[in-house]
Design a protein around this motif. Structure first.
Motif, PDB file in Angstrom:
ATOM      1  N   THR A  13     -18.185  52.063 135.339  1.00 30.67           N
ATOM      2  CA  THR A  13     -17.329  51.530 134.285  1.00 30.67           C
ATOM      3  C   THR A  13     -18.061  51.490 132.957  1.00 30.67           C
ATOM      4  O   THR A  13     -17.521  51.872 131.914  1.00 30.67           O
TER       5      THR A  13
ATOM      6  N   VAL B  51     -15.448  45.169 134.065  1.00 30.02           N
ATOM      7  CA  VAL B  51     -14.325  45.161 135.001  1.00 30.02           C
ATOM      8  C   VAL B  51     -13.436  46.377 134.796  1.00 30.02           C
ATOM      9  O   VAL B  51     -12.677  46.749 135.691  1.00 30.02           O
TER      10      VAL B  51
ATOM     11  N   LEU C  45     -12.516  41.130 142.619  1.00 26.35           N
ATOM     12  CA  LEU C  45     -12.487  42.570 142.848  1.00 26.35           C
ATOM     13  C   LEU C  45     -13.823  43.014 143.426  1.00 26.35           C
ATOM     14  O   LEU C  45     -14.882  42.733 142.858  1.00 26.35           O
ATOM     15  N   ARG C  46     -13.767  43.710 144.555  1.00 27.91           N
ATOM     16  CA  ARG C  46     -14.975  44.238 145.205  1.00 27.91           C
ATOM     17  C   ARG C  46     -14.703  45.702 145.548  1.00 27.91           C
ATOM     18  O   ARG C  46     -13.732  46.015 146.241  1.00 27.91           O
ATOM     19  N   SER C  47     -15.557  46.579 145.083  1.00 27.78           N
ATOM     20  CA  SER C  47     -15.338  48.002 145.301  1.00 27.78           C
ATOM     21  C   SER C  47     -15.807  48.466 146.676  1.00 27.78           C
ATOM     22  O   SER C  47     -15.383  49.517 147.161  1.00 27.78           O
TER      23      SER C  47
ATOM     24  N   PRO D   3     -12.012  51.783 134.794  1.00 25.16           N
ATOM     25  CA  PRO D   3     -12.228  51.159 136.113  1.00 25.16           C
ATOM     26  C   PRO D   3     -12.164  52.203 137.218  1.00 25.16           C
ATOM     27  O   PRO D   3     -11.174  52.325 137.951  1.00 25.16           O
TER      28      PRO D   3
ATOM     29  N   ASP E  29     -14.582  40.680 138.419  1.00 24.57           N
ATOM     30  CA  ASP E  29     -15.387  41.679 139.117  1.00 24.57           C
ATOM     31  C   ASP E  29     -16.620  41.059 139.768  1.00 24.57           C
ATOM     32  O   ASP E  29     -17.582  40.714 139.086  1.00 24.57           O
TER      33      ASP E  29
ATOM     34  N   THR F 266     -14.509  40.217 133.321  1.00 28.74           N
ATOM     35  CA  THR F 266     -15.631  40.580 134.185  1.00 28.74           C
ATOM     36  C   THR F 266     -16.117  39.376 134.979  1.00 28.74           C
ATOM     37  O   THR F 266     -16.300  39.450 136.197  1.00 28.74           O
TER      38      THR F 266
ATOM     39  N   SER G 168     -20.011  50.413 141.013  1.00 28.74           N
ATOM     40  CA  SER G 168     -18.731  50.237 140.319  1.00 28.74           C
ATOM     41  C   SER G 168     -18.910  49.828 138.860  1.00 28.74           C
ATOM     42  O   SER G 168     -18.398  50.501 137.955  1.00 28.74           O
ATOM     43  N   PRO G 169     -19.626  48.726 138.543  1.00 29.03           N
ATOM     44  CA  PRO G 169     -19.811  48.397 137.127  1.00 29.03           C
ATOM     45  C   PRO G 169     -20.620  49.431 136.369  1.00 29.03           C
ATOM     46  O   PRO G 169     -20.426  49.612 135.161  1.00 29.03           O
TER      47      PRO G 169
ATOM     48  N   ASN H 144     -11.973  50.433 140.886  1.00 31.01           N
ATOM     49  CA  ASN H 144     -11.015  49.343 141.075  1.00 31.01           C
ATOM     50  C   ASN H 144      -9.697  49.557 140.347  1.00 31.01           C
ATOM     51  O   ASN H 144      -8.794  48.718 140.448  1.00 31.01           O
TER      52      ASN H 144
END
Length: 411
Positions: free
Chosen positions: A82, A115, A70-72, A88, A44, A11, A78-79, A91
């Protein structure tokens, strides 16, 4: 060992991080690169920015590690997905594509809670797989075994505890999803013998290798004159309630005696500053950079490590030992293990015991020097890159050798 391709999934990774766990991952990645291996780190950014107050940090300097943020495109969503669904969601496709392109021989999972969650353990394909338990996430939804935000966890009350942390329950933890995904991991790493035992006590059923974090090779830093005009004790770390400073600060009331310097920040900072009102011997330094801390360690009478909860390791302890500074650590978590192995400090349970140890070090410089020398020797023998990396690489070699279809080595 022939050169291998490693993929790290985590992460947080510098500069998108909050402390020691991410630094430990970075040191491991750099150590592998220095030995001729290739390392790709996927981390992430959305998770970090959702928890970070402030601007995005500047890019880090190149060090031979391939780092892929990582960028959504949807920020904190996003997190959050998750955390709730254990996978994920936004991502996952990109992670699989990146791993398919790099075809790693070894996939090492670190802090995967935001992540990708447990479903991330499916992405390794035919690679050998490792999981490092930097926190107690495998057995604790809040990661820290600090029950109801008030005590070390003696037994599970997970639903009530998560609500006290103002976190929505992770329903996937009641589905068997985590156990099914963990079957895909070849080996698990605990940071200390204490953490290995604690995982077992809370029902983790897989064997764990104890391979601690480490410091780069080399002796104490050249630190120059003291950064503070008076004798002082040092605390370094996050300012959270479980870190135990609430019963340390009152020991520094009044005008006579050594000072307490507190390096770090966190959500409990305002309460601690309020507690220290009218105490001129207590000084808050804020968060110091890695290059600034050695000077504060080196000139302290001792590092005070008063954590009440269950850490997985004690990175600040070995950082102090490196600078030839003894440690006064609360008798909890892995601290007794580290102090016993090093001979570099004393343990306390109560604030009164801490005061006696402080007085002893102030009154007897020769005794302090003896503890400092023991701690320094122990770091070199146990907690440096040269001491730890052979154990890590031996584990990698062992699990790869035990697989029915070996992963491909770099040509």
């Amino acid at each position: 060992m022939s050169p291998l391709r490693f993929a790290f999934l985590t992460t947080f990774y510098p500069p998108y991080h909050f402390g020691g766990d991410a630094i430990a991952v970075q040191r491991l990645a750099r150590a592998l690169v220095s030995r001729g291996h290739a390392v790709t780190v996927l981390h992430d950014v959305d998770a970090y920015m959702a928890l970070h107050q402030g601007a995005e940090p500047p890019p880090a300097e190149s060090d031979g590690v391939e780092v892929i943020p990582l960028r959504s495109g949807l920020g904190a969503l996003s997190p959050m997905l998750t955390q709730q669904l254990g996978r994920p969601v936004l991502n996952g496709g990109r992670i699989r594509r990146l791993l398919a392109q790099r075809r790693p021989d070894v996939v090492h999972f670190h802090n995967i809670s935001l992540v990708g969650g447990p479903a991330l353990l499916d992405v390794a394909g035919n690679a050998a797989t490792l999981y490092s338990a930097h926190e107690h996430w495998l057995v604790c939804p809040t990661h820290v075994l600090w029950r109801h935000r008030r005590e070390p966890c003696p037994a599970r009350e997970c639903l009530r505890c998560q609500l006290r942390y103002h976190r929505p329950p992770q329903l996937w933890r009641w589905t068997g999803m985590l156990d099914r995904r963990l079957a895909r991991v070849d080996a698990f790493i605990a940071m200390s013998e204490f953490s290995r035992r604690k995982h077992m006590e809370f029902g983790f059923g897989r064997d764990m290798e104890v391979i601690p974090p480490f410091l780069p090779d080399g002796g104490p830093a050249e630190v120059g004159p003291s950064p503070h005009p008076r004798p002082y004790f040092l605390y370094a770390g996050r300012l959270e309630q479980l870190k135990g400073l609430d019963d340390v600060i009152p020991r520094f009331a009044g005008d006579a005696g050594p000072d307490l310097l507190i390096a770090g920040d966190g959500t409990h900072g305002p309460a601690l500053r309020a507690l220290a009102t009218g105490m001129p011997r207590v000084r808050f330094l804020g968060r110091l950079g890695a290059g600034e801390l050695p000077r504060y360690y080196a000139h302290a009478v001792a590092l005070i490590a008063p954590t009440l909860g269950y850490e997985t390791f004690g990175m600040t302890l070995i950082e102090a030992f490196r600078e030839r500074t003894p440690v006064l650590a609360r008798r909890t978590g892995p601290y007794p293990e580290i102090v016993s192995l090093s001979g570099g400090g004393e343990l306390f349970t109560t604030a009164a015991e801490l005061a006696l140890s402080m007085d002893r070090l102030l009154a007897d410089p020769a005794y302090r020097a003896l503890l400092a020398a023991s701690g320094s020797a122990a770091v070199e023998a146990r907690w440096t890159e040269s001491a730890v990396m052979p154990r890590y690489l031996e584990l990698v070699d062992r699990i790869r050798g035990g697989r029915s279809t070996p992963a491909r080595e770099v040509a």
